[in-house]
Enzyme design. Structure first.
Site, short mmCIF file in Angstrom:
data_model
loop_
_atom_site.label_atom_id
_atom_site.label_comp_id
_atom_site.label_asym_id
_atom_site.label_seq_id
_atom_site.Cartn_x
_atom_site.Cartn_y
_atom_site.Cartn_z
N ASP A 155 0.88 -1.15 0.00
CA ASP A 155 0.00 0.00 0.00
C ASP A 155 0.93 1.22 0.00
O ASP A 155 2.09 1.11 0.39
CB ASP A 155 -0.85 -0.06 1.27
CG ASP A 155 -1.66 1.19 1.48
OD1 ASP A 155 -2.21 1.71 0.50
OD2 ASP A 155 -1.72 1.65 2.64
N ASP A 185 0.09 5.09 0.90
CA ASP A 185 -0.07 6.03 2.02
C ASP A 185 -0.19 5.28 3.35
O ASP A 185 -1.08 4.46 3.53
CB ASP A 185 -1.31 6.92 1.81
CG ASP A 185 -1.20 7.74 0.52
OD1 ASP A 185 -0.10 8.23 0.22
OD2 ASP A 185 -2.21 7.85 -0.18
MG LIG Z 1 -2.83 3.17 3.43
#
Ligand SMILES: [Mg+2]
Length: 180
Positions: free
Chosen positions: A10, A12
């Site tokens: 992922d 962020d």
């Molecule tokens: Mg995230």
């Protein structure tokens, strides 16, 4: 084509710090997470493909353009290459709005499945690292093991392979599982 093992990241909250309620649009706003570089370096040294799968609905909201998003991605790749000698092998973004109609947003497994197909990835020996239960859900739907990073209780997300407080612990779990 040889099969590959993939570590999905992922973005962020894993690669860079999340902005609570906001969007990371520029290099100024992009602060690498503590522990990201050692984790990334290990993943590449261990022979995995490293691939980002990230929801970025800021594009559909008009907060940033697709062009800005990819310019920032190129900036990120260059910084990572300076620090580790490697880059992410691929980057997938879902820029659609958060709605029931979105076909690509995590928790849908779409981005992971597309990447596994493109890279001839073996799902069962691949991993997903994320900071949201939706990352775990997307991974599990794609047949990929997930490590959830953050202040969660393991019983909140029984589908996760492990729940860890930070990226250093994530690296420990991954290393133990892979080298076992
Ligand atoms: Mg995230």
């Amino acid at each position: 084509m040889e099969t590959s093992q993939v570590v999905f990241f992922d973005r962020d909250g894993i690669v860079n710090r999340r902005i609570e309620g906001g969007y990371v649009r520029t290099p100024d706003e992009f602060i690498f997470c503590e522990g990201f570089f050692p984790l990334f370096r290990w993943v590449k040294d261990a022979g995995f493909r490293a691939i980002i799968v990230s929801n970025q609905q800021g594009v559909a909201k008009g907060i940033m353009t697709d062009r800005q998003l990819w310019a920032l991605t190129e900036w990120m790749q260059s910084r990572i290459e300076e620090r580790t000698g490697s880059r992410f092998d691929d980057v997938y973004y879902c820029t659609e709005l958060d709605s029931l109609q979105s076909r690509c947003r995590k928790p849908q497994p779409t981005m992971l499945l597309e990447a596994l197909a493109k890279w001839n990835g073996d799902a069962s020996s691949s991993w997903m690292i994320g900071d949201m239960p939706s990352d775990v859900e997307a991974a599990v739907k794609a047949g990929v093991r997930a490590i959830l990073v953050g202040p969660y209780a393991p019983e909140d997300t029984p589908a996760a392979f492990a729940v860890v407080p930070d990226l250093a612990s994530c690296l420990d779990v991954l290393r133990r599982a892979v080298e076992a």
